[in-house]
Write a protein that holds these residues in place. Structure first.
Motif, mmCIF file in Angstrom:
data_model
loop_
_atom_site.group_PDB
_atom_site.id
_atom_site.type_symbol
_atom_site.label_atom_id
_atom_site.label_comp_id
_atom_site.label_asym_id
_atom_site.label_seq_id
_atom_site.Cartn_x
_atom_site.Cartn_y
_atom_site.Cartn_z
ATOM 1 N N ARG A 8 0.843 -1.197 0.000
ATOM 2 C CA ARG A 8 0.000 0.000 0.000
ATOM 3 C C ARG A 8 0.878 1.246 0.000
ATOM 4 O O ARG A 8 1.893 1.305 0.680
ATOM 5 C CB ARG A 8 -0.893 0.014 1.228
ATOM 6 N N ASP A 12 -2.920 5.383 -1.303
ATOM 7 C CA ASP A 12 -4.013 4.486 -0.905
ATOM 8 C C ASP A 12 -4.626 4.955 0.408
ATOM 9 O O ASP A 12 -5.845 4.994 0.559
ATOM 10 C CB ASP A 12 -3.518 3.048 -0.752
ATOM 11 N N VAL A 16 -8.476 6.404 1.158
ATOM 12 C CA VAL A 16 -9.377 5.842 2.169
ATOM 13 C C VAL A 16 -9.855 6.934 3.110
ATOM 14 O O VAL A 16 -11.045 7.002 3.451
ATOM 15 C CB VAL A 16 -8.677 4.704 2.941
ATOM 16 N N SER A 20 -13.690 8.027 3.333
ATOM 17 C CA SER A 20 -14.359 7.940 4.635
ATOM 18 C C SER A 20 -14.966 9.278 5.023
ATOM 19 O O SER A 20 -16.064 9.339 5.577
ATOM 20 C CB SER A 20 -13.374 7.486 5.706
ATOM 21 N N LEU A 101 -14.182 2.368 -0.400
ATOM 22 C CA LEU A 101 -14.024 1.686 0.887
ATOM 23 C C LEU A 101 -14.262 0.188 0.761
ATOM 24 O O LEU A 101 -13.541 -0.618 1.358
ATOM 25 C CB LEU A 101 -14.974 2.295 1.924
ATOM 26 N N TYR A 104 -11.246 -1.317 -0.862
ATOM 27 C CA TYR A 104 -10.133 -1.353 0.081
ATOM 28 C C TYR A 104 -10.313 -2.492 1.087
ATOM 29 O O TYR A 104 -9.380 -3.193 1.416
ATOM 30 C CB TYR A 104 -10.014 -0.021 0.817
ATOM 31 N N LYS A 105 -11.543 -2.701 1.541
ATOM 32 C CA LYS A 105 -11.806 -3.779 2.495
ATOM 33 C C LYS A 105 -11.569 -5.141 1.857
ATOM 34 O O LYS A 105 -11.115 -6.066 2.505
ATOM 35 C CB LYS A 105 -13.238 -3.696 3.021
ATOM 36 N N GLU A 108 -7.840 -5.822 1.785
ATOM 37 C CA GLU A 108 -7.214 -5.906 3.100
ATOM 38 C C GLU A 108 -7.277 -7.344 3.619
ATOM 39 O O GLU A 108 -8.306 -8.004 3.553
ATOM 40 C CB GLU A 108 -7.971 -4.976 4.051
#
Length: 121
Positions: A8, A12, A16, A20, A101, A104-105, A108
């Motif tokens: 990352r 990045d 996020v 958010s 988001l 990204y989740k 992860e």
């Protein structure tokens, strides 16, 4: 861009944080809109009740009609405003933030390296 050991970059993280922020702002804004509608409805109902009690049923009915007409004008103005470019940008921004988001989740991974499914109740 330099990437850390997890692959990352600082960009990045910035995306996020920005996503958010947009999502949080949209959530607060939607909550305020819903609260305004609830307050308006409750104030109107209590006004009609007070007028009925003080001046009688006929005056209460006339007040109810007048208040509901005023509320309908306000709702119409609100809906017309939501047809404009600002509303489209707001909705698009919120949807984009949610997509970033979610993406990204999905990328992860937990520290143990195994994928974990989120349990829904």
């Amino acid at each position: 861009m330099k990437k850390d050991k997890d692959g990352r970059s600082n960009m990045d993280g910035a995306m996020v944080v920005a996503a958010s922020g947009v999502q949080g702002f949209a959530t607060v804004w939607n909550g305020l809109e819903a609260a305004a509608k609830d307050i308006t409805t409750n104030v109107a109902a209590e006004t009609v009740t007070t007028i009925k009690h003080k001046y009688g049923t006929a005056a209460g009915q006339a007040t109810d009609n007048a208040v509901n007409s005023a509320i309908n004008v306000g709702i119409t103005a609100f809906n017309i405003d939501n047809l404009g470019i600002k509303a489209v940008v707001k909705r698009t921004g919120k949807q984009t933030a949610q997509a970033i988001l979610e993406d990204y989740k999905l990328q992860e991974k937990p520290p143990n390296g195994k994928e974990v499914e989120k349990l829904t109740k």
